[in-house]
Design a protein around this motif. Structure first.
Motif, mmCIF file in Angstrom:
data_model
loop_
_atom_site.group_PDB
_atom_site.id
_atom_site.type_symbol
_atom_site.label_atom_id
_atom_site.label_comp_id
_atom_site.label_asym_id
_atom_site.label_seq_id
_atom_site.Cartn_x
_atom_site.Cartn_y
_atom_site.Cartn_z
ATOM 1 N N GLU A 166 128.718 66.351 -16.660
ATOM 2 C CA GLU A 166 129.213 67.131 -17.794
ATOM 3 C C GLU A 166 128.147 68.055 -18.376
ATOM 4 O O GLU A 166 128.451 68.912 -19.193
ATOM 5 N N LEU A 167 126.899 67.888 -17.968
ATOM 6 C CA LEU A 167 125.804 68.649 -18.572
ATOM 7 C C LEU A 167 125.713 70.091 -18.096
ATOM 8 O O LEU A 167 125.153 70.922 -18.799
ATOM 9 N N GLY A 168 126.225 70.387 -16.933
ATOM 10 C CA GLY A 168 126.003 71.702 -16.349
ATOM 11 C C GLY A 168 124.663 71.679 -15.642
ATOM 12 O O GLY A 168 123.783 70.894 -15.975
ATOM 13 N N HIS A 169 124.520 72.533 -14.652
ATOM 14 C CA HIS A 169 123.335 72.434 -13.797
ATOM 15 C C HIS A 169 122.032 72.753 -14.524
ATOM 16 O O HIS A 169 121.008 72.142 -14.255
ATOM 17 N N THR A 170 122.032 73.671 -15.472
ATOM 18 C CA THR A 170 120.800 74.042 -16.174
ATOM 19 C C THR A 170 120.322 72.906 -17.068
ATOM 20 O O THR A 170 119.152 72.521 -17.027
ATOM 21 N N LYS A 171 121.218 72.369 -17.860
ATOM 22 C CA LYS A 171 120.867 71.252 -18.758
ATOM 23 C C LYS A 171 120.511 70.012 -17.930
ATOM 24 O O LYS A 171 119.574 69.289 -18.274
ATOM 25 N N LEU A 172 121.217 69.774 -16.846
ATOM 26 C CA LEU A 172 120.912 68.623 -15.992
ATOM 27 C C LEU A 172 119.513 68.751 -15.407
ATOM 28 O O LEU A 172 118.745 67.791 -15.415
ATOM 29 N N ALA A 173 119.168 69.926 -14.926
ATOM 30 C CA ALA A 173 117.832 70.135 -14.356
ATOM 31 C C ALA A 173 116.750 69.866 -15.391
ATOM 32 O O ALA A 173 115.766 69.178 -15.109
ATOM 33 N N SER A 174 116.916 70.390 -16.606
ATOM 34 C CA SER A 174 115.895 70.174 -17.632
ATOM 35 C C SER A 174 115.846 68.709 -18.070
ATOM 36 O O SER A 174 114.773 68.183 -18.350
ATOM 37 N N THR A 175 116.996 68.046 -18.081
ATOM 38 C CA THR A 175 117.033 66.618 -18.431
ATOM 39 C C THR A 175 116.316 65.796 -17.368
ATOM 40 O O THR A 175 115.549 64.879 -17.691
ATOM 41 N N ILE A 176 116.543 66.116 -16.108
ATOM 42 C CA ILE A 176 115.851 65.417 -15.016
ATOM 43 C C ILE A 176 114.347 65.624 -15.138
ATOM 44 O O ILE A 176 113.570 64.664 -15.062
ATOM 45 N N MET A 177 113.914 66.861 -15.350
ATOM 46 C CA MET A 177 112.478 67.141 -15.451
ATOM 47 C C MET A 177 111.844 66.410 -16.628
ATOM 48 O O MET A 177 110.754 65.841 -16.499
ATOM 49 N N GLU A 178 112.481 66.409 -17.771
ATOM 50 C CA GLU A 178 111.938 65.717 -18.942
ATOM 51 C C GLU A 178 111.865 64.208 -18.688
ATOM 52 O O GLU A 178 110.884 63.562 -19.049
ATOM 53 N N THR A 179 112.864 63.652 -18.040
ATOM 54 C CA THR A 179 112.874 62.215 -17.754
ATOM 55 C C THR A 179 111.787 61.867 -16.741
ATOM 56 O O THR A 179 111.123 60.828 -16.862
ATOM 57 N N ILE A 180 111.567 62.732 -15.769
ATOM 58 C CA ILE A 180 110.472 62.530 -14.808
ATOM 59 C C ILE A 180 109.136 62.512 -15.559
ATOM 60 O O ILE A 180 108.296 61.640 -15.326
ATOM 61 N N ARG A 181 108.944 63.461 -16.467
ATOM 62 C CA ARG A 181 107.686 63.509 -17.236
ATOM 63 C C ARG A 181 107.466 62.216 -18.020
ATOM 64 O O ARG A 181 106.353 61.690 -18.068
#
Length: 154
Positions: A63-78
């Motif tokens: 439901e996040l959309g690809h842009t928000k999902l990508a940034s969420t993944i990156m922040e969670t990785i950090r």
């Protein structure tokens, strides 16, 4: 000084250091970081060296959309990498003690964690939230995903 006692003390200290080294190596190899995004859509596990071991996405992530999902993944990785780096740092304390070497390692860990954070300019450009700059104007894929979820086709 008795040379036999000196050798016995030296051997005892060497054995102690060997045990500490083995414990630190085991703790280092077992260090892991795991983080979940605030909405629970993404969970990431990384090894002590920072390598990604797994990324788990829930249905909410669609439901996040690809842009928000990508940034969420990156922040969670950090977040997971920061956690793993701190575990590695802790694993070295028994071996390094509280001296200069441990201070140096702590400084390096802090510097690495700071480098993992997104630039303030990137954050300001997106309104302070990862991905928010693109949320005002969803792209064709995001619109297609929304229609698909509502039961529409094409």
């Amino acid at each position: 000084m008795d040379p036999y006692q000196y050798l016995a003390d030296f051997e005892s200290k060497a054995n102690q250091m060997q045990e500490q080294l083995e414990q630190s190596q085991e703790a280092f190899s077992n260090a892991r970081g795991e983080a979940s995004s605030s909405d629970g859509s993404v969970t990431v596990t990384v090894a002590g060296g920072g390598g990604i071991e797994s990324i788990d996405l829930t249905a909410r992530s669609l439901e996040l959309g690809h842009t928000k999902l990508a940034s969420t993944i990156m922040e969670t990785i950090r977040q997971a990498q920061s956690q793993a780096a701190r575990q590695v740092e802790e694993s070295m304390k028994p071996l390094l003690g509280d001296g200069e070497a441990m201070n140096f390692l702590s400084e390096q860990v802090e510097a690495s964690i700071a480098r993992m954070q997104p630039d303030d300019e990137d954050s300001a450009a997106s309104g302070g939230r990862p991905g928010s700059a693109d949320e005002a104007e969803p792209d064709e894929y995001d619109e297609w995903q929304q229609r698909r979820r509502r039961g529409g086709t094409s």
